[in-house]
Design a protein around this motif. Structure first.
Motif, mmCIF file in Angstrom:
data_model
loop_
_atom_site.group_PDB
_atom_site.id
_atom_site.type_symbol
_atom_site.label_atom_id
_atom_site.label_comp_id
_atom_site.label_asym_id
_atom_site.label_seq_id
_atom_site.Cartn_x
_atom_site.Cartn_y
_atom_site.Cartn_z
ATOM 1 N N THR A 181 0.837 -1.202 0.000
ATOM 2 C CA THR A 181 0.000 0.000 0.000
ATOM 3 C C THR A 181 0.871 1.251 0.000
ATOM 4 O O THR A 181 0.614 2.200 -0.746
ATOM 5 C CB THR A 181 -0.953 -0.010 1.213
ATOM 6 O OG1 THR A 181 -1.772 -1.183 1.137
ATOM 7 C CG2 THR A 181 -1.832 1.223 1.233
ATOM 8 N N ASP A 182 1.909 1.262 0.840
ATOM 9 C CA ASP A 182 2.813 2.411 0.899
ATOM 10 C C ASP A 182 3.516 2.656 -0.438
ATOM 11 O O ASP A 182 3.863 3.801 -0.752
ATOM 12 C CB ASP A 182 3.867 2.220 1.993
ATOM 13 C CG ASP A 182 3.293 2.320 3.394
ATOM 14 O OD1 ASP A 182 2.127 2.768 3.554
ATOM 15 O OD2 ASP A 182 4.006 1.940 4.344
ATOM 16 N N LEU A 183 3.725 1.618 -1.221
ATOM 17 C CA LEU A 183 4.356 1.745 -2.534
ATOM 18 C C LEU A 183 3.383 2.251 -3.608
ATOM 19 O O LEU A 183 3.777 2.516 -4.741
ATOM 20 C CB LEU A 183 4.944 0.402 -2.981
ATOM 21 C CG LEU A 183 6.154 -0.088 -2.188
ATOM 22 C CD1 LEU A 183 6.513 -1.518 -2.591
ATOM 23 C CD2 LEU A 183 7.340 0.848 -2.404
ATOM 24 N N GLY A 184 2.081 2.353 -3.257
ATOM 25 C CA GLY A 184 1.088 2.866 -4.192
ATOM 26 C C GLY A 184 0.301 1.804 -4.927
ATOM 27 O O GLY A 184 -0.431 2.100 -5.871
ATOM 28 N N PHE A 185 0.436 0.559 -4.499
ATOM 29 C CA PHE A 185 -0.290 -0.543 -5.115
ATOM 30 C C PHE A 185 -1.377 -1.027 -4.150
ATOM 31 O O PHE A 185 -1.466 -0.551 -3.027
ATOM 32 C CB PHE A 185 0.670 -1.694 -5.448
ATOM 33 C CG PHE A 185 1.726 -1.304 -6.442
ATOM 34 C CD1 PHE A 185 1.479 -1.362 -7.806
ATOM 35 C CD2 PHE A 185 2.977 -0.869 -6.017
ATOM 36 C CE1 PHE A 185 2.461 -0.998 -8.726
ATOM 37 C CE2 PHE A 185 3.957 -0.507 -6.933
ATOM 38 C CZ PHE A 185 3.691 -0.558 -8.284
ATOM 39 N N VAL A 186 -2.161 -1.970 -4.589
ATOM 40 C CA VAL A 186 -3.176 -2.557 -3.725
ATOM 41 C C VAL A 186 -2.817 -4.023 -3.474
ATOM 42 O O VAL A 186 -2.517 -4.755 -4.417
ATOM 43 C CB VAL A 186 -4.595 -2.408 -4.321
ATOM 44 C CG1 VAL A 186 -4.736 -3.100 -5.646
ATOM 45 C CG2 VAL A 186 -5.650 -2.878 -3.347
ATOM 46 N N PRO A 187 -2.812 -4.453 -2.208
ATOM 47 C CA PRO A 187 -2.488 -5.851 -1.915
ATOM 48 C C PRO A 187 -3.685 -6.769 -2.164
ATOM 49 O O PRO A 187 -4.811 -6.425 -1.838
ATOM 50 C CB PRO A 187 -2.128 -5.823 -0.426
ATOM 51 C CG PRO A 187 -2.849 -4.632 0.117
ATOM 52 C CD PRO A 187 -2.976 -3.644 -1.002
#
Length: 126
Positions: A87-93
């Protein structure tokens, strides 16, 4: 490595473009054997590195358009920690399940490998 979270972002290949076959096991299961006591999560291995470098920070991208990164593991808390990093990297887990079955989905030759999917697409597929 006792009780440490280990993110397995590796992919097993026998040579250029030739996915390794660890005899029906997930490559992350082998990694887990190499690091006894580690809480192994397979993740951050399905996306081409150039996409990974920029896709999480695309200006103006709507939350529904964020690309998914998958997690697989046998420790729920470890997967939660890795999901936070994603999430912090800008993706969705997106959780693909246990290390064995979920990891196999992610490794080269698996159906999720090198397939950029949004969260909705990933959830529909899973």
């Amino acid at each position: 490595m006792q009780d440490k979270v280990l993110v397995d972002a590796t992919n097993a290949f026998n040579g250029p473009g030739a996915a390794a076959d660890p005899s029906g096991r997930g490559s992350s299961e082998l990694v887990a054997e190499w690091y006894p006591g580690a809480r192994v999560v397979k993740s951050l291995n399905t996306m081409y590195f150039e996409t990974l470098a920029v896709a999480g920070t695309v200006p103006g991208r709507q939350p529904s358009e964020r690309l998914a990164h998958f997690t697989a593991g046998d420790d729920a808390k470890a997967k939660e920690i890795v999901a936070g990093i994603i999430t912090d990297l800008g993706f969705v887990p997106v959780d693909t399940g246990p290390l064995h079955s979920g990891g196999i989905l992610q490794q080269p030759g698996g159906p999720l490998y090198n397939r950029p999917l949004t969260e909705a697409q990933a959830l529909a597929w899973i």
